[in-house]
Write a protein that holds these residues in place. Structure first.
Motif, short mmCIF file in Angstrom:
data_model
loop_
_atom_site.label_atom_id
_atom_site.label_comp_id
_atom_site.label_asym_id
_atom_site.label_seq_id
_atom_site.Cartn_x
_atom_site.Cartn_y
_atom_site.Cartn_z
N GLU A 32 -7.29 -12.61 17.63
CA GLU A 32 -5.86 -12.72 17.91
C GLU A 32 -5.09 -11.41 17.75
O GLU A 32 -3.93 -11.34 18.12
CB GLU A 32 -5.23 -13.78 17.00
N VAL A 33 -5.72 -10.40 17.16
CA VAL A 33 -5.03 -9.13 16.92
C VAL A 33 -5.94 -7.97 17.34
O VAL A 33 -7.15 -8.13 17.48
CB VAL A 33 -4.62 -8.96 15.44
N HIS A 34 -5.34 -6.80 17.55
CA HIS A 34 -6.10 -5.60 17.88
C HIS A 34 -6.90 -5.14 16.67
O HIS A 34 -6.61 -5.52 15.53
CB HIS A 34 -5.16 -4.47 18.31
N ALA A 35 -7.86 -4.28 16.91
CA ALA A 35 -8.60 -3.64 15.82
C ALA A 35 -7.60 -2.89 14.95
O ALA A 35 -6.65 -2.29 15.45
CB ALA A 35 -9.65 -2.69 16.39
N HIS A 36 -7.80 -2.92 13.64
CA HIS A 36 -6.82 -2.33 12.73
C HIS A 36 -7.47 -1.95 11.40
O HIS A 36 -8.49 -2.50 11.03
CB HIS A 36 -5.67 -3.32 12.48
N LEU A 37 -6.84 -1.01 10.72
CA LEU A 37 -7.21 -0.63 9.36
C LEU A 37 -6.05 -1.06 8.48
O LEU A 37 -4.98 -0.45 8.49
CB LEU A 37 -7.44 0.88 9.28
N THR A 38 -6.25 -2.14 7.74
CA THR A 38 -5.17 -2.70 6.92
C THR A 38 -5.01 -1.90 5.64
O THR A 38 -5.96 -1.66 4.91
CB THR A 38 -5.46 -4.18 6.58
N LEU A 39 -3.76 -1.51 5.37
CA LEU A 39 -3.42 -0.84 4.12
C LEU A 39 -2.89 -1.85 3.10
O LEU A 39 -3.20 -1.76 1.91
CB LEU A 39 -2.37 0.23 4.37
N THR A 84 -9.55 11.61 1.91
CA THR A 84 -8.82 11.80 0.66
C THR A 84 -7.32 11.67 0.89
O THR A 84 -6.60 11.16 0.02
CB THR A 84 -9.15 13.17 0.02
N GLU A 85 -6.84 12.10 2.06
CA GLU A 85 -5.41 11.97 2.37
C GLU A 85 -5.00 10.51 2.44
O GLU A 85 -3.93 10.14 1.97
CB GLU A 85 -5.07 12.68 3.69
N LEU A 86 -5.85 9.67 3.04
CA LEU A 86 -5.53 8.25 3.13
C LEU A 86 -5.49 7.61 1.75
O LEU A 86 -4.60 6.83 1.44
CB LEU A 86 -6.53 7.52 4.03
N ARG A 87 -6.44 7.94 0.91
CA ARG A 87 -6.45 7.38 -0.45
C ARG A 87 -5.18 7.78 -1.21
O ARG A 87 -4.57 6.97 -1.89
CB ARG A 87 -7.69 7.82 -1.21
N ALA A 88 -4.80 9.05 -1.08
CA ALA A 88 -3.59 9.52 -1.77
C ALA A 88 -2.34 8.80 -1.25
O ALA A 88 -1.47 8.40 -2.03
CB ALA A 88 -3.45 11.03 -1.61
N LEU A 89 -2.25 8.64 0.07
CA LEU A 89 -1.11 7.94 0.65
C LEU A 89 -1.08 6.49 0.18
O LEU A 89 -0.02 5.98 -0.22
CB LEU A 89 -1.19 8.00 2.18
N HIS A 90 -2.20 5.83 0.19
CA HIS A 90 -2.27 4.43 -0.24
C HIS A 90 -1.86 4.29 -1.70
O HIS A 90 -1.08 3.40 -2.06
CB HIS A 90 -3.68 3.87 0.00
N GLU A 91 -2.36 5.16 -2.54
CA GLU A 91 -2.01 5.11 -3.97
C GLU A 91 -0.52 5.34 -4.18
O GLU A 91 0.12 4.69 -5.01
CB GLU A 91 -2.85 6.11 -4.76
N ALA A 92 0.06 6.27 -3.42
CA ALA A 92 1.51 6.53 -3.53
C ALA A 92 2.31 5.30 -3.10
O ALA A 92 3.31 4.93 -3.74
CB ALA A 92 1.90 7.75 -2.70
N LEU A 93 1.88 4.65 -2.02
CA LEU A 93 2.57 3.43 -1.57
C LEU A 93 2.39 2.30 -2.57
O LEU A 93 3.32 1.53 -2.81
CB LEU A 93 2.07 3.02 -0.18
N GLN A 94 1.22 2.20 -3.18
CA GLN A 94 1.01 1.19 -4.21
C GLN A 94 2.01 1.38 -5.36
O GLN A 94 2.55 0.40 -5.87
CB GLN A 94 -0.42 1.26 -4.77
N MET A 95 2.23 2.62 -5.76
CA MET A 95 3.19 2.88 -6.85
C MET A 95 4.60 2.50 -6.42
O MET A 95 5.35 1.90 -7.18
CB MET A 95 3.11 4.34 -7.30
#
Length: 165
Positions: A32-39, A84-95
């Motif tokens: 039902e949805v396009h391919a995606h990388l869920t954050l 590593t950039e994605l992990r850092a972005l995800h961690e910042a958004l988590q905070m």
């Protein structure tokens, strides 16, 4: 209550590749949805600070991700991505979004794009063997973040937040 799903936006050619793979391997009745990388899997759509903070967090350059592995699950297949950039972005958004995170969204990110799910273990094994025979790691570019409204099935695009180019 309405909720948001937050995904990573990829360059057009990469998105087209993963969507083609998903069309080819994901059961059509469930795709039902396009391919995606869920954050993030579920954020409250009625919390304005989520969008406000997101708009500020994407003021960063696009970055590369390494598509490092084709992973088989019991009933599906996914591409694993590393950055590593994605992990850092995800961690910042988590905070930033800590008060609104469900337990799944509090966990460390395991970035992947599912191209097959909800099939028999035998079918997943066959497809994995076929794809793994020619798989070579490759790079894709992350170009932004997309926010989707969850509609108990299909998703509706609620906003796109491009990275700096």
């Amino acid at each position: 209550m309405a909720s948001y799903i937050v995904t990573l936006q990829l360059e057009r050619n990469a998105a087209a590749f993963f969507n083609q793979m998903r069309r080819q391997y994901y059961p059509a009745h469930a795709n039902e949805v396009h391919a995606h990388l869920t954050l993030f899997y579920r954020l409250p759509a009625d919390e304005p600070q989520i969008i406000t903070s997101l708009a500020a967090m994407v003021a960063r350059p696009s970055f590369l991700l390494q598509v490092s592995e084709l992973k088989r699950y019991t009933n599906g297949i996914a591409y694993t991505l590393m950055s590593t950039e994605l992990r850092a972005l995800h961690e910042a958004l988590q905070m930033q979004w800590e008060p609104w995170l469900i337990p799944r969204d509090r966990q460390p990110l395991r970035p992947h794009i599912t191209i097959m799910n909800q099939v028999t273990a035998f079918k997943a094994q066959q497809a994995h063997e076929q794809l793994a025979a020619s798989f070579r790691p490759f790079e894709v570019t992350a170009t932004g973040i997309q926010v989707w409204q969850y509609l108990k099935g299909p998703w509706k695009l609620a906003g796109e937040y491009p990275f700096l180019t």
